[in-house]
Design an enzyme around this catalytic site. Sequence first.
Site, short mmCIF file in Angstrom:
data_model
loop_
_atom_site.label_atom_id
_atom_site.label_comp_id
_atom_site.label_asym_id
_atom_site.label_seq_id
_atom_site.Cartn_x
_atom_site.Cartn_y
_atom_site.Cartn_z
N CYS A 3 41.20 35.48 64.52
CA CYS A 3 41.00 36.94 64.55
C CYS A 3 42.35 37.65 64.58
O CYS A 3 43.37 37.06 64.93
CB CYS A 3 40.22 37.33 65.80
SG CYS A 3 38.57 36.63 65.83
N THR A 4 42.33 38.93 64.24
CA THR A 4 43.55 39.73 64.34
C THR A 4 43.63 40.43 65.70
O THR A 4 44.67 40.95 66.07
CB THR A 4 43.60 40.82 63.25
OG1 THR A 4 42.48 41.69 63.44
CG2 THR A 4 43.59 40.24 61.86
#
Length: 194
Positions: A174-175
């Site tokens: 994920c960012t």
Amino acid sequence: KRVAMVIARLNSWKLQNKDVYGYIKIPNTNVDDIIVQAADNDYYLNHSWKGDYLPNGAIYADYRCYRNILKNYNTILYGHHMNDGTMFNTLDYFFEEEFFKNNRYIEIYTFDGIFTYEVFAVYITDMNYQYIRTAFSSGEDFVEFANEMKSNSMYEREGIEFNEYDRILTLSTCTNRARTERIAVQAKLVKVER
């Protein structure tokens, strides 16, 4: 000798959990971890590599991937983007051009040997994008896919070309910004030690 040591270590971990798939090491990052694989892509989101409940989860292989990674056109590994710098957090380093240029290799250790991959792509994408595709209708289909992945990259690695016998590795995390946003780091298999 190196391969024998790796396999002995993997076997000792496998005694603790039959889901042990391998080990990943990326020099100059904090990625230095056991890889597991379950029958789905949810279990290790919140279980440790030993199988205990753990919100941080583990680094794990996509359930669609073969254990023999030479059978996978695209071996996919997932890990959380932990704020404390662990798991796949330091994949962020590849967004710095200097780091991308000077840090080419990812090592995957499995029961079949040591596999060295050369990083050719880093980019931010959407979770619904096909970068985590495992099925291809033909060698040509895979080559087209690999070239598309290469074209997504923020930076270009000179001399990377693909043919139907090539194999790639995709790391996904994920960012921590948007729920559907993902970081992808992709690498081509360049060396096998058995």
